[in-house]
Scaffold this motif. Structure first.
Motif, PDB file in Angstrom:
ATOM      1  N   MET A 333       0.821  -1.212   0.000  1.00  0.00           N
ATOM      2  CA  MET A 333       0.000   0.000   0.000  1.00  0.00           C
ATOM      3  C   MET A 333       0.852   1.258   0.000  1.00  0.00           C
ATOM      4  O   MET A 333       0.373   2.343  -0.344  1.00  0.00           O
ATOM      5  CB  MET A 333      -0.921  -0.003   1.225  1.00  0.00           C
ATOM      6  N   ASP A 371      -9.747   2.190  -8.367  1.00  0.00           N
ATOM      7  CA  ASP A 371      -9.522   1.225  -7.305  1.00  0.00           C
ATOM      8  C   ASP A 371      -9.323   1.902  -5.955  1.00  0.00           C
ATOM      9  O   ASP A 371      -9.982   1.577  -4.965  1.00  0.00           O
ATOM     10  CB  ASP A 371      -8.280   0.387  -7.623  1.00  0.00           C
ATOM     11  N   THR A 372      -8.387   2.849  -5.917  1.00  0.00           N
ATOM     12  CA  THR A 372      -7.847   3.308  -4.638  1.00  0.00           C
ATOM     13  C   THR A 372      -8.719   4.295  -3.894  1.00  0.00           C
ATOM     14  O   THR A 372      -8.496   4.519  -2.702  1.00  0.00           O
ATOM     15  CB  THR A 372      -6.451   3.918  -4.853  1.00  0.00           C
ATOM     16  N   TYR A 373      -9.723   4.911  -4.549  1.00  0.00           N
ATOM     17  CA  TYR A 373     -10.590   5.833  -3.807  1.00  0.00           C
ATOM     18  C   TYR A 373     -11.390   5.099  -2.743  1.00  0.00           C
ATOM     19  O   TYR A 373     -11.863   5.698  -1.776  1.00  0.00           O
ATOM     20  CB  TYR A 373     -11.524   6.587  -4.758  1.00  0.00           C
ATOM     21  N   ARG A 374     -11.506   3.785  -2.873  1.00  0.00           N
ATOM     22  CA  ARG A 374     -12.380   3.001  -2.002  1.00  0.00           C
ATOM     23  C   ARG A 374     -11.782   2.772  -0.616  1.00  0.00           C
ATOM     24  O   ARG A 374     -12.482   2.878   0.389  1.00  0.00           O
ATOM     25  CB  ARG A 374     -12.692   1.662  -2.670  1.00  0.00           C
ATOM     26  N   ALA A 376      -7.680   2.622  -0.207  1.00  0.00           N
ATOM     27  CA  ALA A 376      -6.293   3.065  -0.090  1.00  0.00           C
ATOM     28  C   ALA A 376      -6.216   4.532   0.301  1.00  0.00           C
ATOM     29  O   ALA A 376      -5.508   4.899   1.250  1.00  0.00           O
ATOM     30  CB  ALA A 376      -5.539   2.812  -1.396  1.00  0.00           C
ATOM     31  N   HIS A 377      -6.932   5.390  -0.395  1.00  0.00           N
ATOM     32  CA  HIS A 377      -6.889   6.808  -0.036  1.00  0.00           C
ATOM     33  C   HIS A 377      -7.501   7.079   1.340  1.00  0.00           C
ATOM     34  O   HIS A 377      -6.952   7.898   2.096  1.00  0.00           O
ATOM     35  CB  HIS A 377      -7.510   7.663  -1.133  1.00  0.00           C
ATOM     36  N   GLU A 615     -12.452  -4.650  -7.360  1.00  0.00           N
ATOM     37  CA  GLU A 615     -12.836  -3.594  -6.426  1.00  0.00           C
ATOM     38  C   GLU A 615     -14.326  -3.303  -6.303  1.00  0.00           C
ATOM     39  O   GLU A 615     -14.776  -2.891  -5.215  1.00  0.00           O
ATOM     40  CB  GLU A 615     -12.075  -2.306  -6.781  1.00  0.00           C
ATOM     41  N   HIS A 618     -15.753  -4.583  -3.026  1.00  0.00           N
ATOM     42  CA  HIS A 618     -15.026  -4.442  -1.766  1.00  0.00           C
ATOM     43  C   HIS A 618     -15.864  -3.929  -0.586  1.00  0.00           C
ATOM     44  O   HIS A 618     -15.559  -4.252   0.561  1.00  0.00           O
ATOM     45  CB  HIS A 618     -13.795  -3.559  -1.960  1.00  0.00           C
ATOM     46  N   ASP A 657      -3.527  -3.685  -7.761  1.00  0.00           N
ATOM     47  CA  ASP A 657      -4.085  -2.371  -8.116  1.00  0.00           C
ATOM     48  C   ASP A 657      -3.550  -1.248  -7.241  1.00  0.00           C
ATOM     49  O   ASP A 657      -4.311  -0.458  -6.650  1.00  0.00           O
ATOM     50  CB  ASP A 657      -5.613  -2.408  -8.094  1.00  0.00           C
ATOM     51  N   GLN A 660      -4.906  -1.059  -3.450  1.00  0.00           N
ATOM     52  CA  GLN A 660      -6.297  -1.187  -3.000  1.00  0.00           C
ATOM     53  C   GLN A 660      -6.601  -2.551  -2.384  1.00  0.00           C
ATOM     54  O   GLN A 660      -7.250  -2.627  -1.330  1.00  0.00           O
ATOM     55  CB  GLN A 660      -7.266  -0.906  -4.148  1.00  0.00           C
ATOM     56  N   TRP A 664      -7.775  -2.892   1.636  1.00  0.00           N
ATOM     57  CA  TRP A 664      -8.950  -3.569   2.191  1.00  0.00           C
ATOM     58  C   TRP A 664      -8.524  -4.435   3.369  1.00  0.00           C
ATOM     59  O   TRP A 664      -9.189  -4.430   4.417  1.00  0.00           O
ATOM     60  CB  TRP A 664      -9.627  -4.435   1.129  1.00  0.00           C
TER      61      TRP A 664
END
Length: 767
Positions: A333, A371-374, A376-377, A615, A618, A657, A660, A664
């Motif tokens: 990550m 992917d990452t807005y879910r 990771a960010h 994703e 998720h 990805d 991401q 999770w």
């Protein structure tokens, strides 16, 4: 699993937990580096690379075993037995391939100018290797090149890499620099390259590539620690005259071979600076970051950087598999987004022009935003609070500079346009909701609203006009509309902050347009045609109503029916209430895992029709919380944590990805997850560890304590937030932003009353 008597509890730490006791009785954190398994996800379909990088660093110095095909998006797959060489840029876990810039390979004997095939390495400069001879740790990689009896080692700084090659005695030792190499196979993606000799021991140049990112610029400066006996230059694999002083050798296929005479165990170092601006800037980066021939010093610095990074979250558990999985996930990550600026503050913008940052600013790239807005960010808003404004300001600059407007999937100054939605808006809006400083929200608002209200882009015109996107007018129409709904809702939060209440009301109302796709007669979200009728025929595992294109983005009706992150209460109402919704959600997990022949490989990690390897699924396991059945979330999340991840080469379902998939795991294993990340709300799941401390920066900590008498206990009996017992199973970012504590009491059976009262449900569609 350990027994209750051996479990880590308050005031009593097991010897295998992530802390130890000094002779003076003080608890000291265990080095997290020992738990990172860089083998994780370098096989299967994980698409990760094993080489050296800094946290969020621009340089990823790693071996390339192949440069084409889906499972080689990172340039490496554990199934291979030979290495092409070592290049300086790599993607982490993406579903598309690119980069692999500036390959260097060491050898002895007759030098080939082509890499040769995996089937017959002897026909080129490849070398066989054994995985037993590889050593991987954060910031360092080494391997024995068996065909040449050369040991290759590498480590990195942010914008440069240093190689250390230990040669046998040879009158024909050499290093190859291949500027044609890149992702794409065959003749490669290079459209033009340039190479010059700037000193007896230094080469510099660059190339422009058309792979995933079109017209992508990359530059380098490379210095060797020993003056070569001679350097032979090649154009189109034919020997050519060396470029005159101050001039470039140019073409699509440019290479050089540096020849040496070596004694037994002689070491030759190679250090390479990279840049998106120019070869001169690459030299500046190299001079600033690796001024001396001190490989060990650079390796120690990289190791220290990774120790600091991975120490941002401390966990205690006796389960070593969980510990390895966690810290391997935290490592992955932390590989992206990646720096994309130079030591002088210059960077290549999305307009292909060279820009200069203001003092204190940083520029980034490799945003896998769909992917990452879910997760990771959202995770970065915990442990990367200094970087979050830099990420957001980068996205704002991109939106202003790019001919394509709001960033979708930006890569090294290019917009790939990959995936649907424009989720840079979601990342920016989340930072707004969480009140991050140093961001000009009016400046951010302008390009977001231009995309939302004006751009006729990928079906947005239809979405605004009809409240849906006709499946006979636009591909992936259903998924695109759902993602526009989410982005509308996200932007509405910025509208509210700026006092633009009419905008907020319009966007909020439009964000419920997903409801236009619900067919109550079948209980699924279903594509619509321009005349307002449903597409036919329909099956819940289909990709689309015709073969020309798909109606869903890497998903099908089963997954897309639950692809509502911002208005779960509204989705529940479409089903007629919590009970029928729970029945439908149970059906997702229990349906046959059949997929049609045209299903993309991304739909992986199937539990029924739930696809954890991709994703769009998720958030789904957490939706039970909104229906008053959080114990079902707890059971399902614990199962996914145990079955979808392992610290092994094929231990990840689906590709990583850019963090991401790992994010999770990180958040879920800590005990919570953001269903609609922009809101700042987190739903509880089932925490894995006995204790965790998340460093929020500035001396603030989020402390998590989990009490249970058996590690198998997965159900929350009670939940305490900041010392106050709760009747809900969610919390808001504001409640822990300045530090806080979560205490879980766990048991073997569900507490069916906790979080069951509608008054305790998480908010939906809120601003």
């Amino acid at each position: 699993m350990q027994s209750a008597s051996a479990a880590c509890v308050a005031g009593r730490l097991s010897t295998s937990a992530s802390a130890s006791i000094t002779r003076k009785g003080r608890a000291t954190q265990e080095d997290p580096l020992q738990w990172v398994e860089l083998h994780t996800a370098i096989g299967g379909h994980g698409h990760c690379f094993p080489g050296a990088s800094m946290p969020f660093g621009a340089c990823q110095l790693s071996p390339d075993t192949f440069n084409d095909g889906w499972d080689w998006c990172s340039g490496y797959h554990i199934s291979d037995t030979s290495i092409m060489g070592f290049s300086h840029t790599h993607l982490s876990g993406t579903g598309c391939g690119d980069l692999l810039d500036f390959l260097v390979m060491a050898g002895t004997g007759k030098a080939h100018t082509k890499p040769g095939s995996r089937e017959n390495p002897d026909e080129g400069y490849r070398s066989r290797f054994d995985h037993a001879d590889e050593h991987m740790e954060p910031g360092y990689y080494s391997v024995i090149l068996k065909d040449y009896k050369v040991r290759a080692e590498m480590t990195v700084t942010d914008r440069a890499g240093i190689h250390r090659y230990t040669f046998p005695a040879s009158d024909q030792a050499y290093l190859i620099l291949d500027l044609q190499h890149g992702y794409g196979g065959g003749e490669g993606p290079v459209t033009s390259a340039e190479l010059r000799q700037t000193a007896p021991d230094t080469l510099a140049g660059g190339h422009i590539t058309d792979a995933w990112g079109k017209n992508r610029h990359a530059y380098f400066a490379m210095q060797v620690s020993k003056k070569p006996e001679r350097i032979v230059f090649y154009k189109d694999d034919e020997e050519t005259a060396a470029p005159a002083a101050g001039t470039d050798l140019t073409g699509k296929n440019i290479k050089a071979v540096l020849y040496f005479k070596t004694t037994a165990n002689e070491v030759i170092h190679v250090k390479t600076g990279i840049s998106g601006v120019s070869a001169e800037n690459a030299q500046k980066n190299l001079t600033a970051e690796i001024p001396a021939w001190d490989f060990d010093k650079a390796q120690r610095a990289a190791k220290l950087a990774w120790r600091r990074q991975l120490s941002k979250i401390q966990i205690e558990t006796a389960n070593e598999t969980h510990k390895k999985t966690f810290y391997s996930a935290l490592y992955h990550m932390s590989l992206g987004p990646t720096r994309f600026d130079d030591v002088d503050g210059r960077y290549r913008g999305m307009d292909n022009e060279i820009h200069t940052l203001n003092p204190g600013e940083q520029n980034y790239t490799t945003f896998s935003l769909w992917d990452t807005y879910r997760a990771a960010h959202p995770a970065y808003t915990f442990i990367e609070q200094e970087r979050v404004p830099q990420f957001v300001n980068t996205l704002i600059r991109m939106a202003e500079q790019s001919p394509d407007g709001m960033p979708i999937w930006p890569l090294h100054g290019r917009e790939t346009g990959t995936m649907t939605g424009y989720h840079s808006a979601a990342v920016i809006s989340e930072a707004c909701v969480k009140n991050f400083p140093g961001i000009d929200w009016e400046r951010a608002y302008k390009p977001m609203m231009k995309r939302a209200m004006d751009d006729d882009w990928r079906g947005l015109g239809w979405y605004r006009k009809l409240g849906y996107i006709p499946a006979d007018k636009e591909e992936e129409s259903v998924s695109k509309a759902f993602e526009y709904c989410y982005d509308d809702w996200a932007i509405a939060h910025v509208s509210k902050r700026l006092g633009k209440h009419d905008d907020a009301a319009l966007l909020l109302k439009r964000s419920t347009s997903y409801r236009n796709y619900f067919d109550p007669s079948i209980g699924f979200m279903r594509p619509k045609l321009a005349d307002g009728t449903w597409t036919t025929p329909f099956t819940p595992i289909e990709m689309g109503h015709k073969k020309d294109w798909r109606d869903y983005t890497e998903s099908n009706p089963w997954q897309t029916t639950f692809a509502v992150q911002h208005d779960v209460a509204g989705l529940i109402a479409l089903f007629g209430g919590t009970e029928p919704f729970i029945t439908k959600l149970d059906g997702l997990f229990s349906a046959p895992s059949d997929l049609p022949p045209d299903a993309p490989p991304d739909i992986a990690g199937l539990v029924g029709q739930y696809a954890h390897g991709n994703e769009p699924s998720h958030h789904i396991a957490y939706m039970y919380v909104y229906a008053g059945a959080p114990h079902k979330t707890q059971s399902r999340v614990r199962s996914l944590l145990e079955t979808m991840y392992a610290p092994t080469p094929d231990g990840m379902q689906g590709n990583e990805d850019v963090g991401q998939m790992s994010a999770w795991y990180i958040l879920s294993s800590l005990g919570f997850y953001p269903v609609g990340a922009t809101s700042g709300h987190y739903c509880l799941g089932s925490p894995l560890f006995d204790r965790a401390v998340v460093n929020l920066g500035g001396g603030r900590e989020l402390k998590i304590e989990v009490h249970r008498t058996d590690p198998a206990h997965q159900f929350i009996q009670s939940f305490t937030l900041n010392g106050k017992r709760q009747d809900r199973v969610w919390f808001d970012h504001t409640e822990i932003a300045e530090g806080g504590s979560l205490v879980f009491e766990m048991g073997p059976e569900p507490n069916t009353t906790l979080g069951a009262n509608p008054s305790s449900f998480p908010p939906s569609l809120d601003l």
